[in-house]
Enzyme design. Sequence first.
Site, PDB file in Angstrom:
ATOM      1  N   ASP A  65      34.356  35.473  42.220  1.00  0.00           N
ATOM      2  CA  ASP A  65      34.978  36.120  41.069  1.00  0.00           C
ATOM      3  C   ASP A  65      33.915  36.732  40.154  1.00  0.00           C
ATOM      4  OD1 ASP A  65      37.319  36.483  39.103  1.00  0.00           O
ATOM      5  OD2 ASP A  65      35.936  35.261  37.944  1.00  0.00           O
ATOM      6  N   GLU A 137      38.121  36.728  46.990  1.00  0.00           N
ATOM      7  CA  GLU A 137      36.963  36.422  46.147  1.00  0.00           C
ATOM      8  C   GLU A 137      36.044  35.405  46.823  1.00  0.00           C
ATOM      9  OE1 GLU A 137      38.552  37.230  41.642  1.00  0.00           O
ATOM     10  OE2 GLU A 137      38.968  35.255  42.518  1.00  0.00           O
TER      11      GLU A 137
END
Length: 248
Positions: A65, A137
Amino acid sequence: MLAKTKGNSVTEERRAELEKFCESIGVKMSRYDLLSMALTHSSYAYEASKKTYVKHNERIEFLGDSVLSTIVSTYMFEHFNNLDEGKMTKFRAHIVCESSLYKFATKIHLGDHLLLGHGDEMGGSRNRPSVLADAFESVLGAIYLDCGLKVASDYILRLMQAEIELVCTHGIYDDYKSYLQEHLQQNGDVRIVYEITGSTGAAHNKTFYASVSHDGNVIGSGEGRSKKEAEQQAAKDALDKLGLQIKL
């Protein structure tokens, strides 16, 4: 058939599967244990823990992320000098939101390679937006750890550059009227007027007709089953005539 793992070690069958996946996304990796962990859902790790310890992808998702945010932010900063920090923050949030990442995860068939617990498998988690967005992610985190930021950035931009360009150039809109107003008023206030020009049909089944004018000149027309829809179609017509074929 999806190859399984022993702990977070990678069997030859699983390695071959992951090598094909890497080839399909244009990334050459050496740490397939990292990639396999990135594709291991917590439900699988929990079930497997009854026999052997398995790491799931939540920690590496946290890293991915941050890497994704850095890549998108850097591209925006370097290519869109007109954007202030407020707009960059807003646009980045839109680009890396769950629905966006789900779209890209689906594009690379990420769900085909996930390791899921039995309950989540039966419950449809392989195609669940939140699961796929998180895995997207996680995979980025694995690529970053194994290959570095340059390779991770090249991979993301191959997938997402067009989306970043679209959002940063045109903004975020959920209707044609907003986009038309923003486009026409970018050099100052202008007069934009919508007018319902007529309707046809019975009271319960009407079709409405609308036009939109810019500084007194009609620039678009449209029709719809409600006045609001007719105005939206008039705005879309105006955008089309201006060479801005916006897809919402």
